[in-house]
Design a protein around this motif. Sequence first.
Motif, PDB file in Angstrom:
ATOM      1  N   PHE A 161       0.928   6.524  -5.382  1.00 40.89           N
ATOM      2  CA  PHE A 161       0.374   7.878  -5.273  1.00 40.89           C
ATOM      3  C   PHE A 161       1.479   8.863  -5.625  1.00 40.89           C
ATOM      4  O   PHE A 161       2.519   8.907  -4.959  1.00 40.89           O
ATOM      5  N   SER A 162       1.241   9.655  -6.682  1.00 40.24           N
ATOM      6  CA  SER A 162       2.251  10.623  -7.088  1.00 40.24           C
ATOM      7  C   SER A 162       1.554  11.951  -7.407  1.00 40.24           C
ATOM      8  O   SER A 162       0.394  12.144  -7.087  1.00 40.24           O
ATOM      9  N   GLY A 163       2.256  12.863  -8.053  1.00 36.44           N
ATOM     10  CA  GLY A 163       1.599  14.136  -8.321  1.00 36.44           C
ATOM     11  C   GLY A 163       2.369  14.962  -9.322  1.00 36.44           C
ATOM     12  O   GLY A 163       3.114  14.422 -10.130  1.00 36.44           O
ATOM     13  N   GLY A 164       2.287  16.302  -9.100  1.00 29.21           N
ATOM     14  CA  GLY A 164       1.838  17.087  -7.952  1.00 29.21           C
ATOM     15  C   GLY A 164       2.398  16.575  -6.633  1.00 29.21           C
ATOM     16  O   GLY A 164       3.309  15.771  -6.593  1.00 29.21           O
ATOM     17  N   GLU A 165       1.824  17.106  -5.557  1.00 31.02           N
ATOM     18  CA  GLU A 165       2.166  16.604  -4.229  1.00 31.02           C
ATOM     19  C   GLU A 165       0.952  15.847  -3.693  1.00 31.02           C
ATOM     20  O   GLU A 165      -0.036  16.456  -3.276  1.00 31.02           O
ATOM     21  N   PRO A 166       1.007  14.513  -3.689  1.00 35.18           N
ATOM     22  CA  PRO A 166      -0.174  13.732  -3.312  1.00 35.18           C
ATOM     23  C   PRO A 166      -0.654  13.995  -1.887  1.00 35.18           C
ATOM     24  O   PRO A 166      -1.855  13.917  -1.615  1.00 35.18           O
ATOM     25  N   LEU A 167       0.283  14.358  -0.985  1.00 35.02           N
ATOM     26  CA  LEU A 167      -0.129  14.503   0.418  1.00 35.02           C
ATOM     27  C   LEU A 167      -0.944  15.763   0.691  1.00 35.02           C
ATOM     28  O   LEU A 167      -1.475  15.927   1.787  1.00 35.02           O
ATOM     29  N   LEU A 168      -1.093  16.629  -0.317  1.00 27.62           N
ATOM     30  CA  LEU A 168      -2.043  17.734  -0.152  1.00 27.62           C
ATOM     31  C   LEU A 168      -3.461  17.177  -0.048  1.00 27.62           C
ATOM     32  O   LEU A 168      -4.374  17.849   0.403  1.00 27.62           O
ATOM     33  N   GLN A 169      -3.648  15.938  -0.483  1.00 29.86           N
ATOM     34  CA  GLN A 169      -4.962  15.280  -0.403  1.00 29.86           C
ATOM     35  C   GLN A 169      -4.861  14.038   0.501  1.00 29.86           C
ATOM     36  O   GLN A 169      -5.379  12.966   0.181  1.00 29.86           O
ATOM     37  N   ALA A 170      -4.165  14.215   1.616  1.00 33.99           N
ATOM     38  CA  ALA A 170      -3.873  13.067   2.491  1.00 33.99           C
ATOM     39  C   ALA A 170      -5.136  12.418   3.063  1.00 33.99           C
ATOM     40  O   ALA A 170      -5.180  11.198   3.236  1.00 33.99           O
ATOM     41  N   ARG A 171      -6.153  13.198   3.342  1.00 37.33           N
ATOM     42  CA  ARG A 171      -7.365  12.598   3.919  1.00 37.33           C
ATOM     43  C   ARG A 171      -7.997  11.620   2.921  1.00 37.33           C
ATOM     44  O   ARG A 171      -8.394  10.515   3.272  1.00 37.33           O
ATOM     45  N   PHE A 172      -8.052  12.050   1.677  1.00 36.52           N
ATOM     46  CA  PHE A 172      -8.581  11.194   0.612  1.00 36.52           C
ATOM     47  C   PHE A 172      -7.704   9.936   0.475  1.00 36.52           C
ATOM     48  O   PHE A 172      -8.207   8.808   0.378  1.00 36.52           O
ATOM     49  N   LEU A 173      -6.390  10.134   0.497  1.00 33.97           N
ATOM     50  CA  LEU A 173      -5.479   8.998   0.311  1.00 33.97           C
ATOM     51  C   LEU A 173      -5.520   8.031   1.496  1.00 33.97           C
ATOM     52  O   LEU A 173      -5.379   6.820   1.315  1.00 33.97           O
ATOM     53  N   ALA A 174      -5.735   8.572   2.698  1.00 34.19           N
ATOM     54  CA  ALA A 174      -5.833   7.696   3.871  1.00 34.19           C
ATOM     55  C   ALA A 174      -7.045   6.777   3.726  1.00 34.19           C
ATOM     56  O   ALA A 174      -6.992   5.567   4.008  1.00 34.19           O
ATOM     57  N   GLU A 175      -8.129   7.348   3.246  1.00 34.68           N
ATOM     58  CA  GLU A 175      -9.366   6.573   3.058  1.00 34.68           C
ATOM     59  C   GLU A 175      -9.168   5.515   1.961  1.00 34.68           C
ATOM     60  O   GLU A 175      -9.521   4.344   2.135  1.00 34.68           O
ATOM     61  N   LEU A 176      -8.587   5.944   0.854  1.00 38.38           N
ATOM     62  CA  LEU A 176      -8.335   5.017  -0.256  1.00 38.38           C
ATOM     63  C   LEU A 176      -7.342   3.923   0.171  1.00 38.38           C
ATOM     64  O   LEU A 176      -7.519   2.742  -0.170  1.00 38.38           O
ATOM     65  N   SER A 177      -6.321   4.303   0.928  1.00 39.88           N
ATOM     66  CA  SER A 177      -5.310   3.324   1.371  1.00 39.88           C
ATOM     67  C   SER A 177      -5.949   2.232   2.222  1.00 39.88           C
ATOM     68  O   SER A 177      -5.615   1.044   2.107  1.00 39.88           O
ATOM     69  N   LYS A 178      -6.870   2.643   3.095  1.00 39.97           N
ATOM     70  CA  LYS A 178      -7.569   1.664   3.948  1.00 39.97           C
ATOM     71  C   LYS A 178      -8.260   0.624   3.073  1.00 39.97           C
ATOM     72  O   LYS A 178      -8.188  -0.576   3.308  1.00 39.97           O
ATOM     73  N   MET A 179      -8.930   1.114   2.029  1.00 43.03           N
ATOM     74  CA  MET A 179      -9.665   0.213   1.124  1.00 43.03           C
ATOM     75  C   MET A 179      -8.699  -0.682   0.350  1.00 43.03           C
ATOM     76  O   MET A 179      -8.940  -1.871   0.159  1.00 43.03           O
TER      77      MET A 179
END
Length: 240
Positions: free
Chosen positions: A74-92
């Motif tokens: 996960f990179s960017g930009g700043e990926p953690l601005l979309q942390a909720r999305f990334l948390a969900e994707l990370s779980k998967m």
Amino acid sequence: MKGYVNSIESLATFDGEGIRYAIFLQGCNMRCHFCHNPETWCGSHVYDQYTPKELLNKILRYKNYFGKSGGVTFSGGEPLLQARFLAELSKMLKQHDINIVLDTCGSVFNDDVKKVIKLCDLVILDLKYPTEKEYHSYTRGSLKRTLEFLDYLETKKKDTWIRTVIVPGISDSTKYLEKYLNLIKPYSCITKYELLGFHTMGFAKYQNLGITNPLESTPALNPDKLIKLQNYVNSKLKNE
Ligand code: SF4
């Protein structure tokens, strides 16, 4: 929930070990003067949108290339601005046993960020400047916030690489590097310190986007100098 993605590099080899599916998320709360991805800054580019499941399905097509050490970055930009999305994707991704690297400047911290950190295997943390004054004037960000983020990684014993862009005329001396080395010395979670040379490949993007480039008269860092500085850092870290 949808994630905003600026671009994807499906067979990247740079941000982490092995072959990586690198996702460059849209949006950044920083304005680093050496940024070579200004098209990721908020509102400055047309972006793609995916649900976590849609992006997972795209990633799974490449899973066979990842081998033992590769995975998703996960990179960017700043990926953690979309942390909720990334948390969900990370779980998967973890349900499919896929390695995750988070490449961040540590400027965002909240409960969703904690979830992403918990699920990722490695954090690559950008340490942009070694004093609060320089950090703020060259990036608009905060060194204090980055160090607090690093403190959290230390408490979680999260494998961490530090990265710094070396800018000619500012940070390209061993004397200056000592300031970074002093900052990172106390952290046992850091397993690598990588220097990146400032380059001019993103200059055309500034022109195309109509954004002022604060470093337009700065030359790229000489690659031999970068090797020398990296060797210096490596030898200092080895002797500690
Ligand atoms: S954090 Fe990264 S993407 Fe954002 S301005 Fe700095 S270099 Fe550019």
